[in-house]
Design an enzyme around this catalytic site. Sequence first.
Site, mmCIF file in Angstrom:
data_model
loop_
_atom_site.group_PDB
_atom_site.id
_atom_site.type_symbol
_atom_site.label_atom_id
_atom_site.label_comp_id
_atom_site.label_asym_id
_atom_site.label_seq_id
_atom_site.Cartn_x
_atom_site.Cartn_y
_atom_site.Cartn_z
ATOM 1 N N LYS A 266 0.808 -1.212 0.000
ATOM 2 C CA LYS A 266 0.000 0.000 0.000
ATOM 3 C C LYS A 266 0.848 1.272 0.000
ATOM 4 C CE LYS A 266 -4.419 -1.841 1.402
ATOM 5 N NZ LYS A 266 -5.524 -1.836 2.377
ATOM 6 N N ARG B 85 -3.668 -10.028 4.748
ATOM 7 C CA ARG B 85 -4.103 -10.144 3.344
ATOM 8 C C ARG B 85 -2.990 -9.593 2.467
ATOM 9 N NH1 ARG B 85 -6.549 -6.922 -0.509
ATOM 10 N NH2 ARG B 85 -8.107 -7.933 -1.857
#
Length: 278
Positions: free
Chosen positions: A214, A254
Amino acid sequence: MIPRPDRCAVVGVLNVTPDSFSDGGRYVDLDQALEHAREMWRRGADLIDVGGESTRPGAARVEADIEAARVLPVIRQLASEGMALSVDTTRATVAESALEAGARVINDVSGGLADPDMARVAAASKAPWVLMHWRGHSKDMNALAGYTDVVAEVRDELLSRVDAALAAGVEESALVLDPGLGFAKRAEHDWALLQGLGSLLSLGFPVLVGASRKRFLGRLLSGKDDEPRPPDGREVATAAVSTLAAAAGAWGVRVHEVGASLDAVAVAAAWQRGRADG
């Protein structure tokens, strides 16, 4: 039921989209998607999370029939091969069809806010339901990243989603919470949430952490030119977060690259055992 390995679970990301931030377009082809999922499963992933709509910042929405057409053939085939699957969707109709096709878990980045009918689907199916912290769709979420105390506010807003789910008949044991790193969050918010993960864990629900590749990791790893490191250069940092999340007690992480995070959570499990033994 959600997977319960003897360590932090590793959820492998399978984006069958043309525009996801990290791997958009790589697995639009059915055969490529299936082979990628099989490889993650062979490496030891505990759950494969199949998504047909990008939720990257600024992404445009797609119609429900397009989303369903992307995910359902993948889910049917992988379920027939015995894989444990979740469907990454905010739409009740897509979730319901995916469960019928063989998915076991609903991973809803909106926590039920995007589609009020999702609670009915979760309650009727008794499937585990991941409630992520969310304040708005991708095109709007950057403008919604305003907090006085991000840890307390995310915790309280997730609790309100838990209350709504329980009121709709969803069993408490079916719920998993996700702090929603990068969703209506700036980098400082993401780091504060990771540091304050214990506040969310104290609620007693399994917690899923989705930090993989991210923006906040890209910014952390910026070079001398202050340009964020591209997503494919954030894997070591992702694995480091997986280690820390696992050591803190997260139920799962995840990730796009399951191998590195499987090693990371194994280290965290050994660390915890060593501390207990000591």
